[in-house]
Design an enzyme around this catalytic site. Sequence first.
Site, PDB file in Angstrom:
ATOM      1  N   ARG A   1      46.532  41.633  32.739  1.00  0.00           N
ATOM      2  CA  ARG A   1      45.198  41.325  33.255  1.00  0.00           C
ATOM      3  C   ARG A   1      44.345  40.433  32.339  1.00  0.00           C
ATOM      4  O   ARG A   1      43.239  40.804  31.936  1.00  0.00           O
ATOM      5  CB  ARG A   1      44.455  42.607  33.626  1.00  0.00           C
TER       6      ARG A   1
ATOM      7  N   CYS B   1      46.148  47.005  29.907  1.00  0.00           N
ATOM      8  CA  CYS B   1      45.666  47.844  31.002  1.00  0.00           C
ATOM      9  C   CYS B   1      46.857  48.598  31.563  1.00  0.00           C
ATOM     10  O   CYS B   1      47.991  48.148  31.424  1.00  0.00           O
ATOM     11  CB  CYS B   1      45.052  46.918  32.049  1.00  0.00           C
TER      12      CYS B   1
ATOM     13  N   LYS C   1      34.227  49.138  46.862  1.00  0.00           N
ATOM     14  CA  LYS C   1      33.996  49.041  45.411  1.00  0.00           C
ATOM     15  C   LYS C   1      34.182  47.600  44.944  1.00  0.00           C
ATOM     16  O   LYS C   1      33.366  47.067  44.190  1.00  0.00           O
ATOM     17  CB  LYS C   1      34.979  49.959  44.662  1.00  0.00           C
ATOM     18  N   ASN C   2      35.268  46.961  45.389  1.00  0.00           N
ATOM     19  CA  ASN C   2      35.586  45.634  44.856  1.00  0.00           C
ATOM     20  C   ASN C   2      34.723  44.524  45.445  1.00  0.00           C
ATOM     21  O   ASN C   2      34.744  43.403  44.951  1.00  0.00           O
ATOM     22  CB  ASN C   2      37.080  45.330  45.036  1.00  0.00           C
TER      23      ASN C   2
ATOM     24  N   ASP D   1      46.761  47.121  45.972  1.00  0.00           N
ATOM     25  CA  ASP D   1      45.978  48.352  45.809  1.00  0.00           C
ATOM     26  C   ASP D   1      46.395  49.458  46.786  1.00  0.00           C
ATOM     27  O   ASP D   1      45.860  50.569  46.720  1.00  0.00           O
ATOM     28  CB  ASP D   1      44.473  48.061  45.969  1.00  0.00           C
TER      29      ASP D   1
ATOM     30  N   ARG E   1      36.961  56.624  39.764  1.00  0.00           N
ATOM     31  CA  ARG E   1      36.536  55.236  39.524  1.00  0.00           C
ATOM     32  C   ARG E   1      36.357  54.485  40.836  1.00  0.00           C
ATOM     33  O   ARG E   1      35.547  53.569  40.919  1.00  0.00           O
ATOM     34  CB  ARG E   1      37.583  54.489  38.688  1.00  0.00           C
TER      35      ARG E   1
ATOM     36  N   ARG F   1      37.686  46.453  33.683  1.00  0.00           N
ATOM     37  CA  ARG F   1      37.933  45.025  33.511  1.00  0.00           C
ATOM     38  C   ARG F   1      36.981  44.139  34.311  1.00  0.00           C
ATOM     39  O   ARG F   1      36.693  43.010  33.927  1.00  0.00           O
ATOM     40  CB  ARG F   1      39.363  44.684  33.978  1.00  0.00           C
TER      41      ARG F   1
ATOM     42  N   ILE G   1      52.060  41.278  42.276  1.00  0.00           N
ATOM     43  CA  ILE G   1      50.755  40.905  41.712  1.00  0.00           C
ATOM     44  C   ILE G   1      50.626  41.370  40.257  1.00  0.00           C
ATOM     45  O   ILE G   1      50.209  40.611  39.394  1.00  0.00           O
ATOM     46  CB  ILE G   1      49.593  41.492  42.542  1.00  0.00           C
TER      47      ILE G   1
HETATM   48  N1  EPU Z   1      45.618  36.700  36.227  1.00  0.00           N
HETATM   49  C1  EPU Z   1      45.867  35.823  35.207  1.00  0.00           C
HETATM   50  N2  EPU Z   1      44.796  35.197  34.615  1.00  0.00           N
HETATM   51  C2  EPU Z   1      43.514  35.411  34.999  1.00  0.00           C
HETATM   52  C3  EPU Z   1      43.264  36.296  36.060  1.00  0.00           C
HETATM   53  C4  EPU Z   1      44.340  36.935  36.663  1.00  0.00           C
HETATM   54  O1  EPU Z   1      47.006  35.617  34.825  1.00  0.00           O
HETATM   55  O2  EPU Z   1      42.611  34.808  34.417  1.00  0.00           O
HETATM   56  C5  EPU Z   1      46.736  37.393  36.875  1.00  0.00           C
HETATM   57  C6  EPU Z   1      46.616  38.912  36.700  1.00  0.00           C
HETATM   58  O3  EPU Z   1      47.184  39.331  35.471  1.00  0.00           O
HETATM   59  C7  EPU Z   1      47.366  39.434  37.892  1.00  0.00           C
HETATM   60  C8  EPU Z   1      47.069  38.385  38.972  1.00  0.00           C
HETATM   61  O4  EPU Z   1      46.630  37.217  38.269  1.00  0.00           O
HETATM   62  O5  EPU Z   1      48.739  39.460  37.619  1.00  0.00           O
HETATM   63  C9  EPU Z   1      46.007  38.763  39.970  1.00  0.00           C
HETATM   64  O6  EPU Z   1      44.880  39.243  39.289  1.00  0.00           O
HETATM   65  P1  EPU Z   1      43.409  39.146  39.868  1.00  0.00           P
HETATM   66  O7  EPU Z   1      42.585  38.339  38.939  1.00  0.00           O
HETATM   67  O8  EPU Z   1      43.439  38.738  41.300  1.00  0.00           O
HETATM   68  O9  EPU Z   1      42.947  40.658  39.769  1.00  0.00           O
HETATM   69  P2  EPU Z   1      41.477  41.111  39.464  1.00  0.00           P
HETATM   70  O10 EPU Z   1      40.537  40.141  40.041  1.00  0.00           O
HETATM   71  O11 EPU Z   1      41.349  41.487  38.040  1.00  0.00           O
HETATM   72  C10 EPU Z   1      41.065  42.453  41.668  1.00  0.00           C
HETATM   73  C11 EPU Z   1      40.735  43.859  42.018  1.00  0.00           C
HETATM   74  C12 EPU Z   1      41.927  44.745  41.742  1.00  0.00           C
HETATM   75  C13 EPU Z   1      43.093  44.250  42.601  1.00  0.00           C
HETATM   76  C14 EPU Z   1      43.371  42.775  42.275  1.00  0.00           C
HETATM   77  C15 EPU Z   1      44.431  42.174  43.164  1.00  0.00           C
HETATM   78  C16 EPU Z   1      38.359  43.915  41.614  1.00  0.00           C
HETATM   79  C17 EPU Z   1      37.235  44.407  40.801  1.00  0.00           C
HETATM   80  N3  EPU Z   1      39.581  44.278  41.237  1.00  0.00           N
HETATM   81  O12 EPU Z   1      41.388  42.464  40.290  1.00  0.00           O
HETATM   82  O13 EPU Z   1      41.574  46.057  42.147  1.00  0.00           O
HETATM   83  O14 EPU Z   1      44.235  44.999  42.337  1.00  0.00           O
HETATM   84  O15 EPU Z   1      42.165  42.001  42.458  1.00  0.00           O
HETATM   85  O16 EPU Z   1      44.117  42.274  44.484  1.00  0.00           O
HETATM   86  O17 EPU Z   1      38.154  43.220  42.602  1.00  0.00           O
HETATM   87  C18 EPU Z   1      41.681  48.406  42.122  1.00  0.00           C
HETATM   88  O18 EPU Z   1      40.672  48.422  42.854  1.00  0.00           O
HETATM   89  O19 EPU Z   1      42.381  49.434  41.913  1.00  0.00           O
HETATM   90  C19 EPU Z   1      42.075  47.157  41.490  1.00  0.00           C
HETATM   91  C20 EPU Z   1      42.877  47.115  40.421  1.00  0.00           C
END
Ligand code: EPU
Length: 418
Positions: free
Chosen positions: A121, A116, A22-23, A306, A398, A92, A328
């Site tokens: 996030r 969230c 998915k990701n 995850d 999801r 998101r 995280i």
């Molecule tokens: N963060 C910030 N600012 C930003 C972006 C992120 O402070 O601009 C913080 C977040 O709040 C969090 C940390 O950085 O504390 C890591 O967030 P990240 O951006 O890596 O998460 P994401 O890209 O929104 C993806 C996956 C998530 C997975 C996380 C961590 C996708 C679509 N989603 O989210 O997947 O948990 O990376 O590995 O790729 C899931 O599939 O259940 C899921 C939540």
Amino acid sequence: MDRFVINGGAALSGEVPTGGSKNAALPALAAALLTEEPVTLNRIPHVRDIRTMQRLLVDIGAKIDADGETVRLSTPEIVCPEAPYELVKTMRASSLVLGPLVARSGRARVSLPGGCAIGARPINLHISGLEQLGARISQAHGYIEAEAPEGLHGATVQFDRITVTGTEDLMMAAALAKGETILHNAAREPEVADLAELLIAMGARIEGAGTSTIRIEGVDKLGGADHTIIPDRIEAGTFLIAGAITSGDLTVTGCEPEHLGALVSKLQQTGVDVTQPGATTLRVRGGSTLRSADMTTEEYPGFATDLQAQYMALMTQAEGIALIVETIFENRFMHALELARMGANIRLDGKQAIVAGPRELTGAGVIASDLRASASLVLAALVARGETVIDRVYHIDRGYERIEAKLARVGAKIQRLE
Ligand code: EPU
């Protein structure tokens, strides 16, 4: 709203297949916006988040044909460069269209995600990265507006912290920017490397994806491509834990064992027998006494956040005390309270959970709060005495494709009530 009814106690055995990630599929779909030519993506999982992303892309101007797990997209023009609140609040990852839209059409309007179930996030790192690539960004009425009428230019971006979709968003934007972009402290997740592979097939010039420094030399135009998405390491990991928690003998097929290194080594520490019978299969055999092992979530190649909830379910059945640290997301322990209702002994202390086991779990009515939390409740229910009813399984839909059908085929007593 659908519910799962699960009767625990059956050891899972047989083969269970892994679907596409998915990701990895979500950014790949967004990447199709970067070109007017057709992009064909194979092994796209049938999960709700993918449907949400496709709806968003159609509103933006993409034409989409789906045939089984193959999705063909073409976006001759960007009709409406916008991701509305109604979609962003349910997923998101919608912010993944920000980079491609600014790069392709010089304009994007994307709703801010807000709160969230698992933490704040924010997308501040996506935004500041795009600003460094030359986008002008303003914020009003809960939306981010980005403009780059003259196009984006390359820059050196140092991420303050590692962000998976932030790295993906900027990599896509930089692919069409003028000149060279270097991303430092980039996410090393396999999903980032998979996206780079697709972008390279579309004509992008990218080096270093999968490491913490990614170099992108912008090109004027990207073209069509045909790409197969990597297997879902989180789905495969969930099945490995299902085999372990039910003392079963389960072979997970069609996975990428290299992406599951941290989980496999943790399972081995707890006394679970995990072997790799083939290039894309992992076999898990439970049965011997499970020992507790501490675990801290980390960015890849560390233990995935995850899989934290699913691992916590396993630790309720292990002998001793396990300290689980979530680094995280700040609020990703909602499942702990539901597991406690089933009889688990879990104490929460900020970003730490202390799990004392083994405890006999008993079936109960529980509520799924987010995607991975729901998976952990399914795992707990598989080993609990009696019947568990899990409410709000749309969360699990999801990110897992018909998990009840896959688990039932290997012996789980699980049913969906529609
Ligand atoms: N963060 C910030 N600012 C930003 C972006 C992120 O402070 O601009 C913080 C977040 O709040 C969090 C940390 O950085 O504390 C890591 O967030 P990240 O951006 O890596 O998460 P994401 O890209 O929104 C993806 C996956 C998530 C997975 C996380 C961590 C996708 C679509 N989603 O989210 O997947 O948990 O990376 O590995 O790729 C899931 O599939 O259940 C899921 C939540």
